[in-house]
Design a protein around this motif. Structure first.
Motif, PDB file in Angstrom:
ATOM      1  N   ALA A   6       0.835  -1.213   0.000  1.00 41.40           N
ATOM      2  CA  ALA A   6       0.000   0.000   0.000  1.00 41.40           C
ATOM      3  C   ALA A   6       0.863   1.254   0.000  1.00 41.40           C
ATOM      4  O   ALA A   6       0.504   2.256  -0.640  1.00 41.40           O
ATOM      5  N   ARG A   7       1.987   1.211   0.690  1.00 43.01           N
ATOM      6  CA  ARG A   7       2.894   2.375   0.659  1.00 43.01           C
ATOM      7  C   ARG A   7       3.432   2.593  -0.748  1.00 43.01           C
ATOM      8  O   ARG A   7       3.599   3.731  -1.200  1.00 43.01           O
ATOM      9  N   LEU A  57       1.786   1.860  -3.453  1.00 42.59           N
ATOM     10  CA  LEU A  57       0.667   2.437  -4.197  1.00 42.59           C
ATOM     11  C   LEU A  57       0.531   3.929  -3.890  1.00 42.59           C
ATOM     12  O   LEU A  57       0.269   4.738  -4.789  1.00 42.59           O
ATOM     13  N   HIS A  58       0.701   4.272  -2.640  1.00 49.18           N
ATOM     14  CA  HIS A  58       0.614   5.686  -2.251  1.00 49.18           C
ATOM     15  C   HIS A  58       1.663   6.522  -2.980  1.00 49.18           C
ATOM     16  O   HIS A  58       1.385   7.656  -3.403  1.00 49.18           O
ATOM     17  N   LEU A  65     -10.129   2.527  -5.191  1.00 49.01           N
ATOM     18  CA  LEU A  65      -9.022   3.491  -5.310  1.00 49.01           C
ATOM     19  C   LEU A  65      -9.451   4.742  -6.068  1.00 49.01           C
ATOM     20  O   LEU A  65      -9.016   5.853  -5.759  1.00 49.01           O
ATOM     21  N   LEU A 115      -5.682  -3.157   0.740  1.00 47.74           N
ATOM     22  CA  LEU A 115      -4.818  -2.241  -0.018  1.00 47.74           C
ATOM     23  C   LEU A 115      -5.479  -0.882  -0.168  1.00 47.74           C
ATOM     24  O   LEU A 115      -4.841   0.173   0.018  1.00 47.74           O
ATOM     25  N   THR A 154      -4.026   2.563   1.567  1.00 50.04           N
ATOM     26  CA  THR A 154      -3.624   3.610   0.631  1.00 50.04           C
ATOM     27  C   THR A 154      -4.403   4.891   0.909  1.00 50.04           C
ATOM     28  O   THR A 154      -3.840   5.998   0.871  1.00 50.04           O
TER      29      THR A 154
END
Length: 289
Positions: free
Chosen positions: A128-129, A131-132, A156, A255, A259
């Motif tokens: 997730a980090r 994705l961020h 998202l 996720l 995010t």
């Protein structure tokens, strides 16, 4: 006592790839991506297309435990023979008794519930980090996994509407594969039997230098090879005729949740804007007092 089932030559190849010399890795990836050609064309023809020395195919075969290319080629040929349908092969005869159907439902729910605690939280948070931090997020899921990909895409896009896209949503997949860039993230979702399309997406992410996140049922999944993040879920433990997607859905929603949390105030503001637009469009039924 029955002999243990032998793993497929492609699985053996993919598992061995990280430990092979760089040049053999290149030849191994070529074979994995062109396994049909490997069974029908001469070693010299394959070498010419791969830009490799023909002897490299022999070295590759020996490196993964075969006596030579002919034996590996024979194993690849045998592996390509039609097999029993993996879903019908899972089907059990109907149980007997007054509560047999209820028992099957209970067994299935128990299997789903037992699989969720085995999903590792830390890898999901790390993914997730990524994705961020990503400039754009691409999501790929085929056949039944398309539903998981669409769910993650929807969640998202609620707070990152301009930076998230389903692979193949607006045209042929190959156009999107050529659009991957460094600094972007590509999520590929799949379970056995794996689709060629999911492998092509993962390979395109590698070539582009994008961050690859594989949501899969095992480390040997072909789309998980070389992935920056591998998020594992249990698919085969379900007693139903069809493997379980419960774990994959749980990973997708986790996720999205993490995010969003990492996005802070900016993500919250974008979510509020989305909700306001949906309300103005009367998307949802109004609650009555």
């Amino acid at each position: 006592m029955a002999e243990p089932a032998k793993s497929s030559p492609l699985s053996e190849l993919r598992i061995a790839l990280p430990s092979l010399p760089l040049r053999l890795q290149e030849v191994g990836r070529f074979v994995a991506a062109n396994d049909y050609d490997a069974t029908t064309r001469s070693m010299r023809d394959l070498a010419a297309e791969a830009g490799a020395d023909p002897a490299a195919f022999t070295r590759l075969a020996k490196a993964i435990g075969y006596s030579g290319w002919d034996e590996l080629r024979a194993a690849l040929t045998e592996a390509r023979r039609p097999q029993i349908s993996p879903f019908s092969g899972r089907a059990k005869s109907r149980r007997h008794g007054p509560h047999a159907d209820v028992a099957l439902v209970s067994d299935k729910l128990d299997a789903e519930a037992m699989g969720l605690p085995r999903i590792a939280a830390l890898p999901i948070a790390e993914a997730a980090r990524a994705l961020h931090d990503a400039k754009r997020i691409w999501i790929a899921g085929y056949r039944s996994c398309r539903s998981v990909a669409e769910l993650l895409n929807y969640e998202l896009r609620l707070f990152r509407p301009e930076q998230v896209q389903l692979v193949g949503a607006s045209g042929p997949d190959d156009l999107d594969l050529g659009a991957f860039r460094p600094g972007e993230a590509v999520i590929v979702i799949g379970f056995l039997p794996y689709t060629h399309a999911s492998v092509r997406v993962a390979q395109a992410a590698h070539r582009a230098g994008a961050t690859l996140i594989a949501v899969a049922d095992g480390l040997s999944a072909p789309m998980a090879e070389g992935a920056d993040h591998v998020l594992l879920f249990e698919a085969a433990s379900s007693p139903g005729f069809f493997p379980s997607l419960t774990g994959a859905i749980a990973i997708a929603q986790s996720l999205a949740a993490v995010t969003f949390s990492l996005g802070g105030t900016a993500a919250k503001k974008r979510l509020e804007n989305t909700e306001a637009r949906l309300a103005a469009a009367s998307t949802y039924v109004s609650e009555k007092g």
